[in-house]
Design an enzyme around this catalytic site. Structure first.
Site, PDB file in Angstrom:
ATOM      1  N   GLU A  12      -4.750  -9.132  -1.449  1.00 40.92           N
ATOM      2  CA  GLU A  12      -5.159  -8.916  -0.055  1.00 40.92           C
ATOM      3  C   GLU A  12      -6.574  -8.397  -0.003  1.00 40.92           C
ATOM      4  O   GLU A  12      -6.913  -7.391  -0.621  1.00 40.92           O
ATOM      5  CB  GLU A  12      -4.213  -7.920   0.642  1.00 40.92           C
ATOM      6  CG  GLU A  12      -4.474  -7.859   2.144  1.00 40.92           C
ATOM      7  CD  GLU A  12      -3.633  -6.824   2.872  1.00 40.92           C
ATOM      8  OE1 GLU A  12      -2.395  -6.799   2.678  1.00 40.92           O
ATOM      9  OE2 GLU A  12      -4.226  -6.042   3.639  1.00 40.92           O
TER      10      GLU A  12
ATOM     11  N   GLU B  12       0.847  -1.205   0.000  1.00 37.66           N
ATOM     12  CA  GLU B  12       0.000   0.000   0.000  1.00 37.66           C
ATOM     13  C   GLU B  12       0.879   1.252   0.000  1.00 37.66           C
ATOM     14  O   GLU B  12       0.716   2.161   0.817  1.00 37.66           O
ATOM     15  CB  GLU B  12      -0.980  -0.047   1.174  1.00 37.66           C
ATOM     16  CG  GLU B  12      -1.844  -1.296   1.095  1.00 37.66           C
ATOM     17  CD  GLU B  12      -2.959  -1.411   2.128  1.00 37.66           C
ATOM     18  OE1 GLU B  12      -3.003  -0.587   3.057  1.00 37.66           O
ATOM     19  OE2 GLU B  12      -3.787  -2.331   1.988  1.00 37.66           O
TER      20      GLU B  12
END
Ligand SMILES: *[C@@H]1O[C@H](CO)[C@@H](O)[C@H](O)[C@H]1NC(C)=O
Ligand SMILES: *[C@@H]1O[C@H](CO)[C@@H](O)[C@H](O)[C@H]1NC(C)=O
Ligand SMILES: *[C@@H]1O[C@H](CO)[C@@H](O)[C@H](O)[C@H]1NC(C)=O
Ligand SMILES: *[C@@H]1O[C@H](CO)[C@@H](O)[C@H](O)[C@H]1NC(C)=O
Ligand SMILES: *[C@@H]1O[C@H](CO)[C@@H](O)[C@H](O)[C@H]1NC(C)=O
Length: 489
Positions: A322, A219
Site C-alpha cells: 500500500e 497497520e
C-alpha cells in the site's frame, strides 16, 4: 490507509537527486545484465473503498485491469489501460442485523457509509457458510469489480481485513477501541480466523477465484484505530499478531486452502514492519507466513534495505502492499516506485485507491458524493511502469537510481523506464553488456509523461540504436519508457 495524510511531507521537499550530480551534465547509464534475485509479480490496487461505490462500472474495470484504451467520459479523455494484475479485496466488518434480540453494531459517529464495508458473517451463531449466519449477497460491488478484474487478466488476489466483524470486538465498534488499544479479545481470535478462511474457501467453491494470500491485519501496531474513527480499523500489537497467525493457519488448513499463503502485517511504514517482523518470526514458525507485506508511507525515507535483508534471510516474498499520496503530478509516486525497486526490491507494488478525492486517487472522484472526474497525471505516470514491466518479467540493474530496466526473456524485449528531474539532458543507455543487441539504426519505441501534463503517455519516435547505445534527450520532469526488441542477455 493510514493516518498518512499528516505524515506525508510535501513532495518537493523530497526531490531525490540522483546519480550523476551536476545538474547540466548529461547522464550515461550502463544497463547491466545482473538479474535481481526477486521475480516481478506485478502491480496492483486495493478495492476498498472505491469499488464499494463504483465496482459495477465495467469501464473502470477495463481502465484499471486491462491494457485496452478506454474512453473515460467523466474526464473526456481516452485512458491507456493500466493492466494491473493484483488486487486486494477487503473483507468487511459491518452488518446491521440484531443478534440475540438486542446486540447491534456500534458505529463511530464519524465513519461515512462509503467506508462501512458489509461483512459476510452476520452473527457468529454458526460457522456453517450455508447457514443463515452468513449472507453471501452483501458487498456486491466490490465483488463485481474483483470478478471483472479476473475476467480482464488479473491473476493475484489478496483477501485483507481492516477490522474483524463488529460482533467479535470488545466494544462492538469496527473503527477501534476508545483508546486505540486492543479491540479483539483473545477468545475471538479463532472467529476472526474462521471468518477470513471461510470467505477464501467460499470464493474458491462459488466464485471461481483463489485468493493468493490472506492478510488479517491492517497497520495493526498503530494506535489511530479509535472508536470515533473515520474508517474500519483494529489495533493488534506484535505479540497478538503472533498469537493469531497460527490460528489462522490452522483454519486455512482445515478448509484445504493449500494454494493460499498468509501475508503479514501491513504496517504503515518499513520501520514498523521491520519492528514487528522480529516478534512475529520469533514467536511463530516462519512457515506460517509466506510473505511480508509493508506499507510505504515513509515515502522517500525509511529502512528499505534492512527490510529487504530481513525478508531475504527469512526466505519470504515481500510486497509494498500500500502506497498513496496527494501529489497529482506523479513525481513523488515515480520516485517512490524507483526507490522501492532499487532498495526494497519488492515482488509487487500496490497502489492504495484507484479513485479518491484530493488527488489521492489515480482518477479523481468522491466516494462520499458518488462523483467522478478526470485522471490525474499520476495515473499516466503509473502507466509508464505498469504497462511495460509486466508480471513475470525480470528486473535488471543499472548504474543510475532513476533508470529501471526489465527484460522479457521469452520475446527478447528490454524495457527501460527513465526519469529526469533535472533540466533537459541527454540520457545515454549503454547496452554493450547484452549478448544480442539490435543493429544500428533499429528504431526504439517509447512513451513519455511529464509532470506538467503536456505529454500524457505520448508516443515518441526518432530514437534509434547506435553503437550498442541509445542516446535520447529527455525533457525536464519527464518519465520516458523505452521498449527495445531483439535484446538477449
Ligand atoms: C448470542 O447468544 C449466544 C448463546 O447464548 C452466545 O453464545 C453468543 O455469544 C451471543 N452473541 C453475541 C454477539 O452476543
Ligand atoms: C443479504 O444481503 C442483501 C444485500 O445487502 C440484503 O438485501 C438481504 O436482505 C440480506 N439477506 C438477509 C437474509 O439478511
Ligand atoms: C513475454 O512475451 C511473450 C510473447 O510476447 C508473452 O507471451 C509473455 O506473456 C511475456 N511475458 C511476460 C512476463 O510479460
Ligand atoms: C545495482 O547496481 C548498483 C551500482 O550501480 C549497486 O550499488 C547495487 O547494489 C545493485 N543492486 C542490485 C540489486 O544488484
Ligand atoms: C514482449 O512482451 C512484452 C510484455 O512482456 C510486451 O510489452 C512487448 O511489446 C512484447 N514485445 C514484442 C516484440 O511483442
Amino acid at each position: 490507509m493510514s493516518g498518512a495524510f499528516s505524515r506525508l511531507v510535501a513532495p518537493t521537499a523530497f526531490l531525490w537527486t540522483l546519480s550523476l550530480s551536476s545538474v547540466q551534465a548529461d547522464q550515461s547509464t550502463t544497463i547491466t545484465t545482473d538479474l535481481y534475485p526477486e521475480t516481478w509479480n506485478g502491480w496492483g490496487v486495493s478495492l476498498a473503498w472505491w469499488a464499494k461505490i463504483f465496482g459495477d462500472r465495467e469501464d473502470l474495470a477495463d481502465i484499471v485491469f486491462s491494457l485496452d484504451s478506454t474512453y473515460w467520459s467523466p474526464g473526456s479523455e481516452t485512458l491507456p489501460g493500466l493492466g494491473l494484475n493484483i488486487l486486494r479485496y477487503n473483507a468487511g466488518a459491518c452488518s446491521w442485523n440484531t443478534i440475540n434480540g438486542t446486540v447491534e453494531m456500534v458505529a463511530s459517529a464519524n465513519i461515512p457509509a462509503s467506508k462501512q464495508i458489509e461483512g459476510y458473517w452476520l452473527d457468529g451463531l454458526s460457522t456453517d457458510p450455508s447457514s443463515s449466519s452468513w449472507n453471501w449477497t452483501v458487498d456486491a460491488n466490490q465483488r463485481t469489480m474483483m470478478l471483472n478484474a479476473q475476467a480482464r487478466g488479473a491473476d493475484t488476489f489478496e483477501l485483507f481485513s481492516n477490522s474483524p466483524m463488529w460482533w467479535q470486538l470488545s466494544n462492538l465498534n469496527p473503527s477501534g477501541a476508545s483508546d486505540g488499544g486492543s479491540n479483539l479479545p483473545a477468545s475471538q481470535y479463532q472467529n476472526h480466523a474462521i471468518y477470513l478462511s471461510t470467505i477464501a474457501h467460499y470464493a474458491q467453491e462459488n466464485w471461481g477465484l483463489t485468493f493468493t494470500s490472506i492478510e488479517a491485519f491492517n497497520e495493526p501496531s498503530s494506535s489511530w484505530w479509535v472508536s470515533t474513527g473515520t474508517q474500519e480499523g483494529c489495533h493488534f500489537d506484535a505479540a497478538s499478531q503472533a498469537s493469531l497467525i497460527p490460528i489462522l493457519s490452522a483454519e486455512m488448513k482445515a478448509r484445504g486452502l493449500d494454494n493460499t499463503i498468509i501475508a503479514a502485517s501491513d504496517e504503515n511504514t518499513f520501520e514498523l514492519t521491520l519492528d514487528g517482523w522480529d516478534t512475529i518470526t520469533k514467536a511463530t514458525e516462519k512457515a506460517y507466513v509466506g510473505r511480508v507485506n509493508t506499507h510505504g508511507y515513509e515515502a522517500l525515507s525509511g529502512p528499505r534495505s534492512d527490510l529487504r535483508a530481513a525478508a531475504t534471510s527469512a526466505g519470504q516474498e515481500l510486497w509494498d502492499s500500500e502506497y498513496g499520496d496527494s501529489d497529482s503530478t506523479g513525481a513523488t509516486l515515480v520516485q517512490v516506485i524507483m526507490m522501492d525497486i532499487k532498495l526494497l526490491q519488492p515482488n509487487a507494488w500496490v497502489h492504495w485507491q484507484a479513485i479518491d478525492s484530493s488527488d489521492w486517487g489515480l482518477i479523481n472522484g468522491d466516494i462520499t458524493s458518488d462523483t467522478l472526474s478526470g485522471a490525474t497525471t499520476k495515473y499516466y505516470m503509473l502507466a509508464q511502469f505498469s504497462r511495460h514491466i509486466r508480471s513475470g518479467m525480470q528486473i535488471l540493474n543499472s548504474t543510475s537510481s532513476n533508470v529501471i530496466p526489465a527484460i522479457n526473456e521469452s520475446n527478447d524485449t528490454l524495457v527501460i523506464v527513465a526519469a529526469n528531474w533535472d533540466d533537459e539532458q541527454t540520457f545515454t543507455f549503454d547496452l554493450s553488456a547484452f549478448s544480442q543487441i539490435p543493429d544500428d539504426g533499429t528504431a526504439v519505441s517509447s512513451w513519455l509523461t511529464d509532470t506538467a501534463g503536456d505529454n500524457l503517455y505520448a508516443s515518441s519516435d526518432g530514437v534509434v540504436i547506435e553503437d550498442k547505445k541509445i542516446s535520447v534527450s529527455i525533457p525536464s520532469d519527464t518519465v520516458q519508457t523505452f521498449e527495445i526488441y531483439g535484446v538477449q542477455i
